[in-house]
Design an enzyme around this catalytic site. Structure first.
Site, short mmCIF file in Angstrom:
data_model
loop_
_atom_site.label_atom_id
_atom_site.label_comp_id
_atom_site.label_asym_id
_atom_site.label_seq_id
_atom_site.Cartn_x
_atom_site.Cartn_y
_atom_site.Cartn_z
N THR A 122 -0.15 16.39 -0.80
CA THR A 122 -0.91 15.46 0.03
C THR A 122 -0.11 14.97 1.24
O THR A 122 -0.59 15.01 2.37
CB THR A 122 -1.35 14.25 -0.83
OG1 THR A 122 -2.18 14.73 -1.89
CG2 THR A 122 -2.13 13.25 0.00
N ILE A 123 1.10 14.51 0.99
CA ILE A 123 1.93 14.00 2.08
C ILE A 123 2.62 15.14 2.82
O ILE A 123 2.64 15.18 4.05
CB ILE A 123 2.97 13.00 1.55
CG1 ILE A 123 2.28 11.77 0.92
CG2 ILE A 123 3.92 12.56 2.67
CD1 ILE A 123 1.42 10.96 1.86
N CYS A 151 2.86 3.75 1.22
CA CYS A 151 1.73 3.49 2.11
C CYS A 151 1.39 2.00 2.13
O CYS A 151 1.12 1.44 3.20
CB CYS A 151 0.52 4.31 1.67
SG CYS A 151 0.19 4.23 -0.10
N ASN A 152 1.40 1.36 0.97
CA ASN A 152 1.06 -0.06 0.93
C ASN A 152 2.13 -0.91 1.62
O ASN A 152 1.80 -1.82 2.39
CB ASN A 152 0.88 -0.51 -0.53
CG ASN A 152 -0.45 -0.07 -1.11
OD1 ASN A 152 -1.50 -0.30 -0.50
ND2 ASN A 152 -0.42 0.56 -2.27
N ARG A 190 -6.48 2.51 -4.58
CA ARG A 190 -7.30 3.67 -4.98
C ARG A 190 -6.69 4.26 -6.24
O ARG A 190 -5.46 4.25 -6.42
CB ARG A 190 -7.38 4.68 -3.84
CG ARG A 190 -6.05 5.33 -3.42
CD ARG A 190 -5.71 6.48 -4.32
NE ARG A 190 -4.51 7.19 -3.98
CZ ARG A 190 -3.36 7.07 -4.65
NH1 ARG A 190 -3.24 6.22 -5.64
NH2 ARG A 190 -2.33 7.85 -4.33
N HIS A 198 5.23 -4.40 -5.10
CA HIS A 198 5.01 -4.17 -3.67
C HIS A 198 5.73 -5.20 -2.79
O HIS A 198 6.25 -4.86 -1.73
CB HIS A 198 3.50 -4.15 -3.37
CG HIS A 198 2.77 -3.11 -4.15
ND1 HIS A 198 2.22 -3.37 -5.39
CD2 HIS A 198 2.53 -1.80 -3.89
CE1 HIS A 198 1.64 -2.26 -5.86
NE2 HIS A 198 1.82 -1.30 -4.97
N GLY A 199 5.73 -6.47 -3.25
CA GLY A 199 6.43 -7.49 -2.47
C GLY A 199 7.91 -7.17 -2.31
O GLY A 199 8.42 -7.12 -1.18
N HIS A 232 -6.65 2.44 0.10
CA HIS A 232 -6.31 1.16 -0.50
C HIS A 232 -6.94 0.03 0.32
O HIS A 232 -7.08 0.15 1.54
CB HIS A 232 -4.79 0.93 -0.48
CG HIS A 232 -3.98 1.93 -1.24
ND1 HIS A 232 -4.12 2.13 -2.59
CD2 HIS A 232 -2.99 2.77 -0.85
CE1 HIS A 232 -3.24 3.06 -3.00
NE2 HIS A 232 -2.55 3.46 -1.95
N GLN A 254 -3.91 6.06 2.14
CA GLN A 254 -2.70 6.39 1.38
C GLN A 254 -2.18 7.79 1.67
O GLN A 254 -1.01 8.07 1.47
CB GLN A 254 -2.98 6.25 -0.12
CG GLN A 254 -3.77 7.41 -0.76
CD GLN A 254 -5.28 7.32 -0.51
OE1 GLN A 254 -5.75 6.36 0.10
NE2 GLN A 254 -6.03 8.31 -0.98
#
Lengths: 355, 355
Positions: free
Chosen positions: B11-12, B140-141, B168, B194-195, B220, B301
């Site tokens: 995908t990437i 991505c996020n 997602r 994520h933070g 997302h 994403q």
């Protein structure tokens, strides 16, 4: 040069517009939109002349900053043929407008068959379409079924076809449709209307269809059974399907398991919007048991009728033969997928839109 | 000319490969694949040299009819930098191989931060990335959050950010993932990782994140709250976001309501694969109540880290400044969406990949 207008720039209309613009023997005069949304913006960005589908909405486009070239009436006066890509049922309301302008029209399969002089599929229609003053391209599902039933009947004879259609609930942008988390018999009565619609193209084929809808947006899936008059080998059937320019047999080793990977593959090949104009048949599903043929195929509801619309335009307003039209359309769009992974790498060289 | 290899063409990887191939100052030497599936076929059709990611699988490719140019070791010997696009966790296993070949590497956000000398985001990273011998492009996020938090902190000061991420479940081709028909706290513990990952880029931002996953494949969705140090007007925040080249504010009148329409719009504009490299912020969601800013944004994403990878390559092996790299990447790919429907049609002329 055939001057073409597209009335309705939605899922089908924008693809038909692109396909028409790609034909050397056609000129896309313009497209219509009912309101100035992202689709209207995209039409302008693509360089297409935009017309207001509804007369009194010109100001609405101008206020939104989108320039329109006129109204539907202006477009009809400037074209040789109009392709109606309005939502199902709106084509019927548009018909008197086209007739008042003496503009031959191509309609979509969402309209009743009676809207046009004849229904149309490039591979399977009979000669009756040659004399028609209006044509209706049958629905994506009927298109997908006609494309395989015609050659099967010609080569092996079709005694009876029985098909279960697991239909997508809506297109990717149709977020307000169902079902969610269920598979719905739709209609619950059997047979569904799809069989009779195939008979608009192939009147002598005995076919029953049963239809469901599922919470997916990618493609329709058909589980096909055809009882043949003869007992061909599985490889003979695969060979016949391989000869059809608008049927793509998915090699097992490609690792393509559903609509997600199919559209990913199409995008990988550089196809605009990840479109699949071809029926997509899982090669390993093509199986013959006695006279019974079974296969699974996917049909891309947004795309498979697009080359058929191009051929319907030529059938309606030119003297180009059907075979020649199909060849031209395939060439201009790049229709005709042959995987390099078929037969251990002996597949034909690919034809893609980039070629 | 920087010679680049891409290890992993999923995908990437396939998107990074396309992006590298589009840069005038880079040469895509080749890509690797573990097995001869449709992705490998697509790489060859695109004209990319294909290498076997695993040494003893060369024969498997040849048997399938796909020609390989060598193995990963051969690719590493031929490049100035390798971009690791292997699945999460495999990058860690690949690192010793890259180091044995003295090949600088760019890793993805699925790896632990410790895999590289520094984590990277083109808009938000500090100067520490200049001296790194390896870089990790954050997920991505984290990319999507860093892109808006950096300018907000610079302009208005960020006291605290609180974000709910509705992620997602899988990519469109990942049919074997969940959830189906549920929204799952994932992890159920708060804060999510994520933070802290954003803090790898912006160590001084106080941020808590809570993460869910939903049965969707498109994008997302982030529900963002930022308590600012000051009380800017809503229009001041919208204006600041409008200046960010990798943030797209969706005008209300465009009629874009979710990931389906966003990707449809991207495809309408001619973008390959319908990719959205930009954060997609619903303009009408950008609201300030006292010092509290709220907004919804979608993050693609599959795509938003792709321009970041290109900039990471330049940061790692060239002397090109960050700003210059971003400008080059945006120009070569066509990053930077401005809708014609913004501000009554006074939006900037579009920049698309076709230009």
């Amino acid at each position: 040069m055939t001057r073409v207008g597209v009335n309705g720039y939605g899922t089908i209309g924008k693809r038909v517009a692109d396909a028409v613009a790609a034909q050397p023997d056609m000129e896309l005069v313009g497209v219509t939109k009912t309101s100035p949304d992202y689709g209207a913006e995209a039409a302008i960005r693509r360089g297409y002349d935009l017309y207001a589908a509804i007369d009194d909405r010109v100001d609405e486009f101008e206020t939104a900053g989108l320039t329109v070239s006129g109204t539907l009436a202006n477009l009809l006066d400037a074209v040789d043929v109009i392709v109606d890509c309005a939502p199902s049922g709106i084509g019927e309301r548009n018909r008197p407008v086209y007739e008042a302008h003496d503009t031959p029209a191509v309609y979509q399969g969402g309209e009743d068959a009676a809207i046009a002089d004849a229904s149309f599929n490039a591979r399977a229609s009979g000669d009756e379409v040659a004399d028609a003053d209006s044509l209706r391209v049958v629905s994506c599902n009927s298109t997908g079924l006609s494309r395989i039933l015609a050659p099967l009947d010609e080569e092996f004879g079709v005694e009876k076809a029985r098909v279960t259609l697991v239909r997508r609930g809506g297109d990717p942008s149709e977020t307000d449709r169902g079902p969610i988390n269920d598979v719905i018999p739709d209609p619950a009565t059997v047979p569904s209307h799809h069989g009779p619609d195939v008979n608009e193209i192939l009147p002598d084929i005995d076919i029953d269809t049963a239809a469901l809808k599922a919470p997916v947006t990618g493609m329709h899936t058909h589980s096909v059974n055809v009882t043949l008059d003869t007992e061909p080998s599985t490889s003979a059937v695969r060979g016949l399907l391989a000869e059809q320019s608008r049927v793509f047999q998915i090699p097992e080793r490609a690792g393509i398991d559903g609509a997600g990977t199919l559209k990913d593959y199409a995008s990988d090949l550089g196809r605009s919007r990840g479109d699949l104009w071809e029926n997509c048949v899982w090669e390993e599903s093509v199986s013959v048991e006695g006279r019974d043929l079974y296969l699974f195929q996917n049909v891309h509801q947004e795309a498979d009728v697009v080359p058929e619309n191009v051929d319907a335009i030529r059938a309606l307003v030119t003297d180009v033969s059907r075979a020649e039209s199909v060849a031209r359309t395939n060439e201009a769009l790049g229709v005709g997928l042959n995987s390099l992974l078929a037969d251990g790498g002996t597949g034909e060289a690919p034809v893609t839109a980039d070629d």
